[in-house]
Scaffold this motif. Structure first.
Motif, PDB file in Angstrom:
ATOM      1  N   ARG A  55       0.277  -5.832 -10.061  1.00 48.81           N
ATOM      2  CA  ARG A  55      -0.595  -5.160  -9.094  1.00 48.81           C
ATOM      3  C   ARG A  55      -1.546  -6.180  -8.484  1.00 48.81           C
ATOM      4  NH1 ARG A  55      -3.118  -0.124 -12.026  1.00 48.81           N
ATOM      5  NH2 ARG A  55      -3.936   0.262  -9.949  1.00 48.81           N
ATOM      6  N   TRP A  56      -1.721  -6.083  -7.170  1.00 45.40           N
ATOM      7  CA  TRP A  56      -2.570  -6.995  -6.419  1.00 45.40           C
ATOM      8  C   TRP A  56      -3.672  -6.191  -5.749  1.00 45.40           C
ATOM      9  CZ3 TRP A  56      -1.372 -11.849  -7.567  1.00 45.40           C
ATOM     10  CH2 TRP A  56      -0.086 -12.099  -8.052  1.00 45.40           C
ATOM     11  N   ALA A  57      -4.888  -6.688  -5.791  1.00 46.59           N
ATOM     12  CA  ALA A  57      -6.040  -5.974  -5.237  1.00 46.59           C
ATOM     13  C   ALA A  57      -5.905  -5.756  -3.739  1.00 46.59           C
ATOM     14  CB  ALA A  57      -7.333  -6.731  -5.526  1.00 46.59           C
ATOM     15  N   ASP A  58      -5.251  -6.709  -3.055  1.00 47.34           N
ATOM     16  CA  ASP A  58      -5.100  -6.594  -1.604  1.00 47.34           C
ATOM     17  C   ASP A  58      -4.057  -7.596  -1.127  1.00 47.34           C
ATOM     18  OD1 ASP A  58      -6.431  -9.111  -1.540  1.00 47.34           O
ATOM     19  OD2 ASP A  58      -8.354  -8.133  -1.190  1.00 47.34           O
ATOM     20  N   TRP A  59      -3.814  -7.578   0.182  1.00 51.48           N
ATOM     21  CA  TRP A  59      -2.800  -8.453   0.776  1.00 51.48           C
ATOM     22  C   TRP A  59      -3.162  -9.929   0.568  1.00 51.48           C
ATOM     23  CZ3 TRP A  59       1.961  -8.888   2.246  1.00 51.48           C
ATOM     24  CH2 TRP A  59       2.351  -9.951   3.057  1.00 51.48           C
ATOM     25  N   GLN A  63       0.808  -1.218   0.000  1.00 49.61           N
ATOM     26  CA  GLN A  63       0.000   0.000   0.000  1.00 49.61           C
ATOM     27  C   GLN A  63       0.848   1.278   0.000  1.00 49.61           C
ATOM     28  OE1 GLN A  63      -2.810  -0.349   3.242  1.00 49.61           O
ATOM     29  NE2 GLN A  63      -3.803  -2.113   2.322  1.00 49.61           N
ATOM     30  N   PRO A  64       1.667   1.464  -1.025  1.00 54.99           N
ATOM     31  CA  PRO A  64       2.551   2.638  -1.050  1.00 54.99           C
ATOM     32  C   PRO A  64       1.761   3.941  -1.023  1.00 54.99           C
ATOM     33  CG  PRO A  64       2.452   1.601  -3.210  1.00 54.99           C
ATOM     34  CD  PRO A  64       1.740   0.690  -2.263  1.00 54.99           C
ATOM     35  N   ASP A  65       2.347   4.938  -0.360  1.00 59.03           N
ATOM     36  CA  ASP A  65       1.699   6.242  -0.174  1.00 59.03           C
ATOM     37  C   ASP A  65       2.094   7.284  -1.209  1.00 59.03           C
ATOM     38  OD1 ASP A  65       0.400   5.600   2.247  1.00 59.03           O
ATOM     39  OD2 ASP A  65       2.182   6.078   3.404  1.00 59.03           O
ATOM     40  N   ILE A  66       3.311   7.182  -1.743  1.00 53.16           N
ATOM     41  CA  ILE A  66       3.899   8.288  -2.496  1.00 53.16           C
ATOM     42  C   ILE A  66       4.256   7.826  -3.913  1.00 53.16           C
ATOM     43  CG2 ILE A  66       5.792   9.962  -2.557  1.00 53.16           C
ATOM     44  CD1 ILE A  66       5.886   9.691   0.543  1.00 53.16           C
ATOM     45  N   ALA A  67       3.565   8.376  -4.904  1.00 58.74           N
ATOM     46  CA  ALA A  67       3.756   7.967  -6.298  1.00 58.74           C
ATOM     47  C   ALA A  67       5.203   8.089  -6.774  1.00 58.74           C
ATOM     48  CB  ALA A  67       2.813   8.743  -7.206  1.00 58.74           C
ATOM     49  N   TRP A  71      -3.226   5.798  -9.559  1.00 61.62           N
ATOM     50  CA  TRP A  71      -2.275   5.126 -10.445  1.00 61.62           C
ATOM     51  C   TRP A  71      -2.410   5.746 -11.827  1.00 61.62           C
ATOM     52  CZ3 TRP A  71       0.975   1.129  -8.923  1.00 61.62           C
ATOM     53  CH2 TRP A  71       1.699   0.518  -9.945  1.00 61.62           C
ATOM     54  N   SER A  72      -1.395   6.510 -12.271  1.00 64.47           N
ATOM     55  CA  SER A  72      -1.472   7.166 -13.573  1.00 64.47           C
ATOM     56  C   SER A  72      -0.076   7.459 -14.101  1.00 64.47           C
ATOM     57  CB  SER A  72      -2.253   8.480 -13.464  1.00 64.47           C
ATOM     58  OG  SER A  72      -1.506   9.428 -12.721  1.00 64.47           O
ATOM     59  N   ASP A  73       0.005   7.613 -15.426  1.00 65.45           N
ATOM     60  CA  ASP A  73       1.279   7.997 -16.033  1.00 65.45           C
ATOM     61  C   ASP A  73       1.776   9.313 -15.456  1.00 65.45           C
ATOM     62  OD1 ASP A  73       1.338   5.763 -17.626  1.00 65.45           O
ATOM     63  OD2 ASP A  73       0.553   6.780 -19.396  1.00 65.45           O
ATOM     64  N   ARG A  74       0.864  10.224 -15.239  1.00 73.56           N
ATOM     65  CA  ARG A  74       1.245  11.536 -14.724  1.00 73.56           C
ATOM     66  C   ARG A  74       1.910  11.425 -13.343  1.00 73.56           C
ATOM     67  NH1 ARG A  74      -2.288  16.647 -12.921  1.00 73.56           N
ATOM     68  NH2 ARG A  74      -0.613  18.168 -13.086  1.00 73.56           N
ATOM     69  N   ALA A  75       1.381  10.545 -12.500  1.00 71.26           N
ATOM     70  CA  ALA A  75       1.936  10.377 -11.155  1.00 71.26           C
ATOM     71  C   ALA A  75       3.348   9.795 -11.189  1.00 71.26           C
ATOM     72  CB  ALA A  75       1.020   9.474 -10.324  1.00 71.26           C
ATOM     73  N   ASN A 123       6.007  -5.825  -7.252  1.00 67.88           N
ATOM     74  CA  ASN A 123       4.618  -6.104  -6.878  1.00 67.88           C
ATOM     75  C   ASN A 123       4.085  -4.917  -6.101  1.00 67.88           C
ATOM     76  OD1 ASN A 123       4.252  -9.228  -7.371  1.00 67.88           O
ATOM     77  ND2 ASN A 123       6.291  -8.940  -6.512  1.00 67.88           N
ATOM     78  N   VAL A 124       2.920  -4.436  -6.464  1.00 67.32           N
ATOM     79  CA  VAL A 124       2.277  -3.341  -5.737  1.00 67.32           C
ATOM     80  C   VAL A 124       0.984  -3.889  -5.144  1.00 67.32           C
ATOM     81  CG1 VAL A 124       1.273  -1.040  -5.884  1.00 67.32           C
ATOM     82  CG2 VAL A 124       3.312  -1.602  -7.233  1.00 67.32           C
ATOM     83  N   ILE A 125       0.926  -3.881  -3.820  1.00 66.25           N
ATOM     84  CA  ILE A 125      -0.234  -4.383  -3.103  1.00 66.25           C
ATOM     85  C   ILE A 125      -1.135  -3.200  -2.806  1.00 66.25           C
ATOM     86  CG2 ILE A 125      -1.019  -5.629  -1.062  1.00 66.25           C
ATOM     87  CD1 ILE A 125       2.027  -6.702  -0.998  1.00 66.25           C
ATOM     88  N   GLU A 126      -2.315  -3.198  -3.393  1.00 61.29           N
ATOM     89  CA  GLU A 126      -3.273  -2.096  -3.277  1.00 61.29           C
ATOM     90  C   GLU A 126      -4.012  -2.161  -1.941  1.00 61.29           C
ATOM     91  OE1 GLU A 126      -3.747   0.228  -5.690  1.00 61.29           O
ATOM     92  OE2 GLU A 126      -2.751  -0.653  -7.413  1.00 61.29           O
ATOM     93  N   PRO A 127      -4.692  -1.120  -1.530  1.00 57.38           N
ATOM     94  CA  PRO A 127      -4.814   0.131  -2.268  1.00 57.38           C
ATOM     95  C   PRO A 127      -3.602   1.031  -2.038  1.00 57.38           C
ATOM     96  CG  PRO A 127      -6.112   0.252  -0.265  1.00 57.38           C
ATOM     97  CD  PRO A 127      -5.529  -1.138  -0.326  1.00 57.38           C
TER      98      PRO A 127
END
Length: 161
Positions: free
Chosen positions: A73-77, A22-26, A53-57, A44-48
């Motif tokens: 990307r994973w929906a959750d833990w 659940q990273p905080d900082i793009a 999540w965007s190219d701009r970020a 691996n990015v564990i959401e949320p």
């Protein structure tokens, strides 16, 4: 294909994987994705996540490397843990028992990094197979997650290559 842009640099892919809880900082996530691209390490990015999540970020920190990284990307833990149940989870934490330089990494390890603001919850901390830390000067609380990730990934790959 990776070999086309890094001829001879990488001979064995996926020795380790990086996971971000659940990273905080793009920009930190983009920097880690760039690291993954350059080292041929899946991320691996564990959401949320704490950002959209965007190219701009990601554009400034990730530059043109983002199209080269293997991001999962994973929906959750629970979804992440279910998929990785046969791999060893190595948690990088300020509350770790072993210095990362003394830890023996294994092929297939998933190195998990917590949220910039709060790390990982206690139950996830307790589920990790190993907990490693980076020694810091007295009074220092923590490193930037992208810096810590680069240090740990570099040591893991040094050991395994």
């Amino acid at each position: 294909m990776l070999e086309e842009w890094l001829p001879g640099a990488i001979t064995c892919l996926e020795m380790i994987e990086i996971a971000l809880y659940q990273p905080d900082i793009a920009p930190n996530t983009a920097t880690i994705m760039r690291l993954g691209a350059c080292l041929a390490v899946p991320v691996n990015v564990i959401e949320p996540a704490g950002f959209v999540w965007s190219d701009r970020a990601f554009r400034r920190a990730g530059m043109d490397y983002l199209e080269r990284v293997d991001v999962r990307r994973w929906a959750d833990w629970s979804a992440f843990l279910s998929a990785k149940r046969d791999q060893r989870i190595v948690l990088a934490t300020t509350a770790g028992e072993t210095d990362y330089l003394d830890h023996r990494f294994e092929n297939g390890d998933v190195v998990l990094f917590g949220r910039e603001s709060a790390g990982v919850p206690r139950d996830i901390h307790d589920l990790a197979d190993c907990r490693i830390t980076i020694a810091m000067a007295d009074g220092a609380r923590s490193l930037n997650v992208a810096v810590a990730c680069a240090m740990v990934a570099g040591e893991a790959l040094r050991q395994l290559r």
